[in-house]
Write a protein that holds these residues in place. Structure first.
Motif, PDB file in Angstrom:
ATOM      1  N   UNK A   1       4.504  18.223 -38.468  1.00 24.67           N
ATOM      2  CA  UNK A   1       3.766  17.264 -37.825  1.00 24.67           C
ATOM      3  C   UNK A   1       4.788  16.813 -36.703  1.00 24.67           C
ATOM      4  N   UNK A   2       6.068  16.683 -37.426  1.00 19.53           N
ATOM      5  CA  UNK A   2       7.062  16.141 -36.433  1.00 19.53           C
ATOM      6  C   UNK A   2       7.578  17.035 -35.405  1.00 19.53           C
ATOM      7  N   UNK A   3       7.776  18.483 -35.942  1.00 22.04           N
ATOM      8  CA  UNK A   3       8.083  19.345 -34.858  1.00 22.04           C
ATOM      9  C   UNK A   3       7.186  19.526 -33.992  1.00 22.04           C
ATOM     10  N   UNK A   4       5.883  19.732 -34.164  1.00 21.29           N
ATOM     11  CA  UNK A   4       4.691  19.948 -33.236  1.00 21.29           C
ATOM     12  C   UNK A   4       4.803  18.741 -32.438  1.00 21.29           C
ATOM     13  N   UNK A   5       4.919  17.641 -32.786  1.00 16.81           N
ATOM     14  CA  UNK A   5       4.814  16.509 -31.948  1.00 16.81           C
ATOM     15  C   UNK A   5       5.977  16.265 -31.052  1.00 16.81           C
ATOM     16  N   UNK A   6       7.324  16.820 -31.506  1.00 16.16           N
ATOM     17  CA  UNK A   6       8.325  16.869 -30.515  1.00 16.16           C
ATOM     18  C   UNK A   6       8.239  18.054 -29.468  1.00 16.16           C
ATOM     19  N   UNK A   7       7.539  19.393 -29.978  1.00 17.36           N
ATOM     20  CA  UNK A   7       7.542  20.226 -29.254  1.00 17.36           C
ATOM     21  C   UNK A   7       6.401  20.058 -27.905  1.00 17.36           C
TER      22      UNK A   7
ATOM     23  N   UNK B   1       5.779  16.910 -26.857  1.00 15.15           N
ATOM     24  CA  UNK B   1       6.415  15.826 -26.119  1.00 15.15           C
ATOM     25  C   UNK B   1       7.250  16.373 -25.034  1.00 15.15           C
ATOM     26  N   UNK B   2       7.903  17.433 -25.657  1.00 13.74           N
ATOM     27  CA  UNK B   2       9.022  18.013 -24.450  1.00 13.74           C
ATOM     28  C   UNK B   2       8.251  18.682 -23.454  1.00 13.74           C
ATOM     29  N   UNK B   3       7.239  19.431 -23.621  1.00  7.19           N
ATOM     30  CA  UNK B   3       6.409  20.114 -22.658  1.00  7.19           C
ATOM     31  C   UNK B   3       5.701  18.873 -21.843  1.00  7.19           C
ATOM     32  N   UNK B   4       5.363  17.922 -22.427  1.00  2.95           N
ATOM     33  CA  UNK B   4       4.685  16.779 -21.516  1.00  2.95           C
ATOM     34  C   UNK B   4       5.887  16.237 -20.429  1.00  2.95           C
ATOM     35  N   UNK B   5       6.763  16.061 -21.207  1.00  2.00           N
ATOM     36  CA  UNK B   5       7.921  15.335 -20.341  1.00  2.00           C
ATOM     37  C   UNK B   5       8.543  16.334 -19.174  1.00  2.00           C
ATOM     38  N   UNK B   6       8.398  17.733 -19.370  1.00  2.00           N
ATOM     39  CA  UNK B   6       8.616  18.657 -18.386  1.00  2.00           C
ATOM     40  C   UNK B   6       7.729  18.767 -17.413  1.00  2.00           C
TER      41      UNK B   6
ATOM     42  N   UNK C   1      10.345   5.791 -29.230  1.00  2.00           N
ATOM     43  CA  UNK C   1      10.770   5.689 -27.724  1.00  2.00           C
ATOM     44  C   UNK C   1      12.003   6.744 -27.906  1.00  2.00           C
ATOM     45  N   UNK C   2      12.892   7.004 -28.875  1.00  2.00           N
ATOM     46  CA  UNK C   2      14.047   7.457 -28.852  1.00  2.00           C
ATOM     47  C   UNK C   2      13.620   8.902 -28.402  1.00  2.00           C
ATOM     48  N   UNK C   3      12.516   9.595 -29.146  1.00  2.00           N
ATOM     49  CA  UNK C   3      12.016  11.110 -28.744  1.00  2.00           C
ATOM     50  C   UNK C   3      11.700  11.059 -27.310  1.00  2.00           C
ATOM     51  N   UNK C   4      10.799  10.028 -26.769  1.00  2.00           N
ATOM     52  CA  UNK C   4      10.557  10.191 -25.366  1.00  2.00           C
ATOM     53  C   UNK C   4      11.957  10.276 -24.259  1.00  2.00           C
ATOM     54  N   UNK C   5      12.713   9.355 -24.753  1.00  2.00           N
ATOM     55  CA  UNK C   5      13.844   9.138 -24.069  1.00  2.00           C
ATOM     56  C   UNK C   5      14.762  10.633 -23.978  1.00  2.00           C
ATOM     57  N   UNK C   6      14.851  11.186 -25.148  1.00  2.00           N
ATOM     58  CA  UNK C   6      15.547  12.565 -25.359  1.00  2.00           C
ATOM     59  C   UNK C   6      14.783  13.632 -24.473  1.00  2.00           C
ATOM     60  N   UNK C   7      13.570  13.714 -24.720  1.00  2.00           N
ATOM     61  CA  UNK C   7      13.033  14.582 -24.002  1.00  2.00           C
ATOM     62  C   UNK C   7      12.780  14.623 -22.493  1.00  2.00           C
ATOM     63  N   UNK C   8      12.790  13.417 -21.916  1.00  2.00           N
ATOM     64  CA  UNK C   8      12.465  13.124 -20.724  1.00  2.00           C
ATOM     65  C   UNK C   8      14.079  13.401 -19.851  1.00  2.00           C
ATOM     66  N   UNK C   9      14.923  13.149 -20.887  1.00  2.00           N
ATOM     67  CA  UNK C   9      16.429  13.309 -20.418  1.00  2.00           C
ATOM     68  C   UNK C   9      16.633  14.892 -20.369  1.00  2.00           C
ATOM     69  N   UNK C  10      16.016  15.638 -21.222  1.00  2.00           N
ATOM     70  CA  UNK C  10      16.373  17.062 -21.162  1.00  2.00           C
ATOM     71  C   UNK C  10      15.693  17.788 -19.943  1.00  2.00           C
ATOM     72  N   UNK C  11      14.424  17.130 -20.046  1.00  2.00           N
ATOM     73  CA  UNK C  11      13.548  17.714 -18.630  1.00  2.00           C
ATOM     74  C   UNK C  11      14.150  17.480 -17.336  1.00  2.00           C
ATOM     75  N   UNK C  12      14.868  16.398 -17.339  1.00  2.00           N
ATOM     76  CA  UNK C  12      15.624  16.198 -16.154  1.00  2.00           C
ATOM     77  C   UNK C  12      17.239  17.019 -16.087  1.00  2.00           C
TER      78      UNK C  12
ATOM     79  N   UNK D   1       9.387  22.956 -24.803  1.00  2.00           N
ATOM     80  CA  UNK D   1       8.624  22.932 -26.107  1.00  2.00           C
ATOM     81  C   UNK D   1       8.841  23.785 -27.105  1.00  2.00           C
ATOM     82  N   UNK D   2       9.339  25.093 -26.825  1.00  2.00           N
ATOM     83  CA  UNK D   2       9.569  26.009 -27.968  1.00  2.00           C
ATOM     84  C   UNK D   2      11.010  25.541 -28.273  1.00  2.00           C
ATOM     85  N   UNK D   3      12.023  25.238 -27.386  1.00  2.00           N
ATOM     86  CA  UNK D   3      13.361  25.069 -27.947  1.00  2.00           C
ATOM     87  C   UNK D   3      13.375  23.870 -28.918  1.00  2.00           C
TER      88      UNK D   3
END
Length: 207
Positions: free
Chosen positions: A43-49, A51-56, A128-139, A156-158
């Motif tokens: 669940x955590x891994x899918x959520x993070x994947x 979230x990263x895709x959404x940020x991108x 919120x930490x997950x949002x900040x991390x993925x948004x930062x990666x996307x940028x 998302x895959x990474x």
């Protein structure tokens, strides 16, 4: 492959470092074992994947641009994490398959259940930490892909793969810790420590 190395290093460090998700994986591994903790980790891994895709795709920037929405996410996520921390801190030794509390004179832990895949997913999205991390990666790594869609797939895959590996390692650590806990007092100390660490993971969020 060389151009992807900075991204892979970033993702590896971001997912392996201690935080709310890794603390939950460790606590779940200690209390429920590796197999019963798989839904939480997935669940955590899918959520993070996702979230990263959404940020991108740029949607993560919407959250960053709306302070009111940020505060709402922080409040909901913090409340949920504090509730989980309280549950973990108050839990006793695991129960046996027959429902008999292991080395404990009460049945308080009999109703304990592992965190589900859905709850793990929601936990990640309310962090919120997950949002900040993925948004930062996307940028930071936008130039690695020719389009937002490709970047979404890449991030998302990474993040998803890295989260699976890091959570599995932390969960395995919890399983190993459980093997040296021989008394109810040992379990109380571990559960209290896990609860405190989970609650403490919220501190950077509100700075």
């Amino acid at each position: 492959m060389t151009s992807l190395l900075p991204l892979l290093l970033f993702v590896a460090v971001a997912t392996i470092t201690p935080g709310g998700a890794t603390t939950l994986a460790t606590a779940s591994g200690a209390r429920f074992g590796f197999t019963r903790s798989i839904p939480l980790m997935l669940g955590i891994a899918l959520g993070l994947a996702l979230l990263a895709a959404v940020a991108a795709l740029g949607l993560g920037g919407l959250l960053a641009a709306m302070p009111v929405l940020q505060t709402a996410v922080k409040a909901m996520g913090s409340a949920y994490l504090l509730w989980l921390a309280w549950r973990i801190a108050r839990s006793g030794p695991p129960v046996t398959a027959q429902g008999t509390p292991g080395m404990s004179g009460t049945s308080a832990g009999a109703a304990a259940r592992p965190i589900t895949l859905i709850n793990g997913f929601l936990l990640l999205w309310l962090n919120p930490k997950s949002w900040a991390m993925t948004v930062g990666a996307a940028a930071s790594f936008a130039l690695l892909a020719p389009s937002p869609n490709r970047l979404a797939l890449l991030l998302g895959a990474s993040f998803g793969a890295a989260a699976c590996v890091s959570l599995a390692l932390w969960c395995a650590l919890g399983v190993l810790l459980a093997r040296v806990l021989s008394t109810p007092r040992h379990w109380r100390i571990l559960n209290l420590a896990m609860g405190v660490l989970l609650a403490a993971s919220l501190i950077p969020t509100w700075r």
